[in-house]
Design an enzyme around this catalytic site. Sequence first.
Site, PDB file in Angstrom:
ATOM      1  CG  HIS A 174      -4.654  -5.094   1.726  1.00  0.00           C
ATOM      2  ND1 HIS A 174      -4.825  -3.726   1.619  1.00  0.00           N
ATOM      3  CD2 HIS A 174      -5.446  -5.479   2.763  1.00  0.00           C
ATOM      4  CE1 HIS A 174      -5.673  -3.307   2.551  1.00  0.00           C
ATOM      5  NE2 HIS A 174      -6.070  -4.351   3.251  1.00  0.00           N
TER       6      HIS A 174
ATOM      7  CB  CYS B 195      -6.496  -2.851   6.285  1.00  0.00           C
ATOM      8  SG  CYS B 195      -6.725  -4.638   6.460  1.00  0.00           S
TER       9      CYS B 195
ATOM     10  CD  GLU C 108      -3.001  -1.008   0.158  1.00  0.00           C
ATOM     11  OE1 GLU C 108      -3.119   0.084  -0.442  1.00  0.00           O
ATOM     12  OE2 GLU C 108      -3.709  -2.002  -0.096  1.00  0.00           O
TER      13      GLU C 108
END
EC number: 3.4.19.3
Length: 215
Positions: A165, A141, A78
Amino acid sequence: MKILVTGFDPFGGDKINPAIEAVKRLPAEINGAEIIKLEIPTVFNKSAEVVKKAIEKEKPDYVLNVGQAGGRFGLTPERVAININDGRIPDNEGYQPLGEPIHEDGETAYFTQLPIKAEAKAIRDAGLPASVSNTAGTYVCNHIMYQVQYMRDKEFPNIKAGFIHIPFLPEQVVNRPNTPSMALGDIVKGLTAALSAIVERDGKGDIKAVEGANH
């Protein structure tokens, strides 16, 4: 070098979460770095409290949070965390914020310090699908990615942190037709490759590579 790697417990009706299952199976050392493994609850705020205690105890150089992204085909480092809690479902303690800031005094968003392009390349070089993601969602998250960045901003400036992820496990998609999944061993292999890239790029910054998105 020491890397704190966290994985969430099961949530949303699933009996297993590939995040903590994969984290538990990581080697104790990767590319010379000590790997500290930590299970965290899928709970707003409490997850951050658990991580903060581990940071204070272990004093890691890096923090990598791992979470499940059901529906994604590959592992996705991310790029950014945003200052919003907006739960599609309640967390594991029944709390469901609907568009609330994580921290009133926090930045609108924080970018990761991790070499996400190098991570994605390393995972693909290991024979697994990977790409950089530009949204970690608005659930726990994104929450924990943002919280660790906030801690870095306010208390632990020497830490570098980020999030990755991972897909569902095959057993999670038995009753989810046409939903992608990945074997646990492959997820562990991919995370190991990503962590190795983090160590290899220490002090060098990220690689230059095409990982942008049009939308």
